[in-house]
Design an enzyme around this catalytic site. Structure first.
Site, mmCIF file in Angstrom:
data_model
loop_
_atom_site.group_PDB
_atom_site.id
_atom_site.type_symbol
_atom_site.label_atom_id
_atom_site.label_comp_id
_atom_site.label_asym_id
_atom_site.label_seq_id
_atom_site.Cartn_x
_atom_site.Cartn_y
_atom_site.Cartn_z
ATOM 1 N N ARG A 102 5.545 31.235 1.752
ATOM 2 C CA ARG A 102 4.598 30.331 1.094
ATOM 3 C C ARG A 102 5.053 28.887 1.143
ATOM 4 O O ARG A 102 4.253 27.977 1.363
ATOM 5 C CB ARG A 102 4.361 30.784 -0.351
ATOM 6 C CG ARG A 102 3.397 29.922 -1.159
ATOM 7 C CD ARG A 102 2.139 29.539 -0.410
ATOM 8 N NE ARG A 102 1.430 30.663 0.183
ATOM 9 C CZ ARG A 102 0.488 30.560 1.092
ATOM 10 N NH1 ARG A 102 0.146 29.350 1.552
ATOM 11 N NH2 ARG A 102 -0.110 31.618 1.573
ATOM 12 N N LYS A 137 1.481 6.194 -2.556
ATOM 13 C CA LYS A 137 0.425 7.064 -3.084
ATOM 14 C C LYS A 137 0.612 8.471 -2.507
ATOM 15 O O LYS A 137 -0.183 8.956 -1.696
ATOM 16 C CB LYS A 137 -0.946 6.487 -2.756
ATOM 17 C CG LYS A 137 -1.201 5.155 -3.439
ATOM 18 C CD LYS A 137 -2.529 4.547 -3.025
ATOM 19 C CE LYS A 137 -2.732 3.182 -3.674
ATOM 20 N NZ LYS A 137 -3.982 2.531 -3.236
ATOM 21 N N LYS A 169 3.680 -7.603 -6.747
ATOM 22 C CA LYS A 169 2.229 -7.466 -6.687
ATOM 23 C C LYS A 169 1.569 -8.308 -7.768
ATOM 24 O O LYS A 169 2.231 -9.039 -8.507
ATOM 25 C CB LYS A 169 1.850 -5.993 -6.806
ATOM 26 C CG LYS A 169 2.485 -5.126 -5.700
ATOM 27 C CD LYS A 169 1.873 -3.758 -5.626
ATOM 28 C CE LYS A 169 0.484 -3.801 -5.056
ATOM 29 N NZ LYS A 169 -0.115 -2.454 -4.914
ATOM 30 N N GLU A 202 2.492 -9.868 -2.585
ATOM 31 C CA GLU A 202 1.050 -9.707 -2.410
ATOM 32 C C GLU A 202 0.337 -11.029 -2.670
ATOM 33 O O GLU A 202 0.640 -11.735 -3.637
ATOM 34 C CB GLU A 202 0.539 -8.644 -3.380
ATOM 35 C CG GLU A 202 -0.959 -8.424 -3.347
ATOM 36 C CD GLU A 202 -1.408 -7.398 -4.365
ATOM 37 O OE1 GLU A 202 -1.249 -6.198 -4.093
ATOM 38 O OE2 GLU A 202 -1.895 -7.801 -5.442
ATOM 39 N N ASP A 224 -4.024 -8.892 0.701
ATOM 40 C CA ASP A 224 -4.700 -7.795 0.001
ATOM 41 C C ASP A 224 -6.182 -8.083 -0.240
ATOM 42 O O ASP A 224 -6.538 -9.089 -0.859
ATOM 43 C CB ASP A 224 -4.003 -7.539 -1.336
ATOM 44 C CG ASP A 224 -4.488 -6.262 -1.995
ATOM 45 O OD1 ASP A 224 -4.481 -5.214 -1.325
ATOM 46 O OD2 ASP A 224 -4.873 -6.315 -3.178
#
Length: 285
Positions: A102, A137, A169, A202, A224
């Protein structure tokens, strides 16, 4: 980026934790109906098409579960596969094969899906200088194999985590009191702590691009959520003073045009957060 040693440690941790989660105090189904001494052989069967990934990781899993298991590989990481292909055979203790089954399938199905999507995006960029990047992410606990799959698919890895690169950021900028302050404080922090980390900042508009360039010492500017026109203007402003990266809602329909704006990188969270697992199975031979 993290060292090879650290990356290996992450992989080993993923395997150990997954076996703990899945096996616990024993695979009682196999233990109850298959003799300890039973030997068997199984094949990894492809029931889909795309880019296979996780073959080397599967070998690591088998080695962890039972070092006596033997793997004969026919198709390697990064190869194209189609329905009916057999990637490898594994032979040895039947109980051990079932114990590893698995985890091998879960990992390879996920990694192959990511590699397939990454290859699709990389092919869309063919002929440009732009490389596709992953992001943070990722699925909690298995980041290392997901980022490995991106590399197998022809992409490149962004920072691995919060500790191996500085990435200033919008919220950092606002909390720090502006771009200049954020960059200045970051440089002072790195000096005080004797850290050699690259700095990415950013930018939300062309004015912020100019502020970043005025501060200097930045490895890459993250352009961005810019339009195509403003991205081209940003690249012209930067003019090779540092690397450039576009991000923010870029998809298969827009990625080529952003690349043609002249950016060095395009980052996409979709490589890891929006994929459908490749259909694979492990069948007795």
């Amino acid at each position: 980026m993290i060292s090879k040693e650290k990356f290996q440690e992450e992989l080993e941790g993923i395997i150990a934790n997954a076996i703990r989660e899945d096996v616990g105090d024993g695979d009682h189904t196999s233990l109850s109906c298959i003799p300890n001494e039973a030997k068997g052989k199984a094949k990894l069967l492809v029931k889909d098409e795309g880019i296979i990934a996780g073959v080397e990781f599967a070998q690591m899993i088998f080695d962890h579960v039972d070092p006596t298991l033997k793997v004969e590989t026919f198709i390697h990481d990064g190869d194209k596969v189609k329905y009916g292909d057999v990637v490898f055979h594994v032979s040895g203790s039947s109980q051990s094969i079932l114990k590893a089954e698995r985890l091998v399938l879960n990992a390879m199905q996920r990694m192959s899906a990511i590699a397939t999507k990454t290859r699709f995006f990389a092919d869309l960029l063919e002929g440009t200088k732009t490389k596709v990047l992953d992001t943070r992410k990722t699925t909690p606990g298995i980041r290392a194999i997901e980022k490995w799959a991106v590399k197998i698919g022809g992409g490149e890895n962004h920072r691995f985590a919060l500790y191996d690169m500085i990435m200033i950021k919008d919220n950092h900028i606002d909390f720090a009191g502006g771009i200049g302050q954020a960059i200045h404080k970051t440089k002072s922090y790195l000096t005080r702590n004797d850290l050699n980390l690259k700095i990415i900042v950013e930018a939300r508009d062309l004015t912020e691009i100019k502020e970043i360039l005025a501060s200097g010492g930045v490895y890459r500017i993250l352009i961005d959520n810019f339009s195509f026109e403003d991205t081209r203007k940003a690249v012209a402003l930067i003019d090779g003073q540092c690397l450039t990266e576009s991000s923010g809602g870029i998809n298969e329909d827009t990625i080529r045009e952003y690349a043609e704006c002249g950016v060095d990188y395009i980052s996409s969270g979709a490589l890891t957060h929006s994929v459908y697992n490749m259909d694979l199975s492990l069948k007795a031979v």
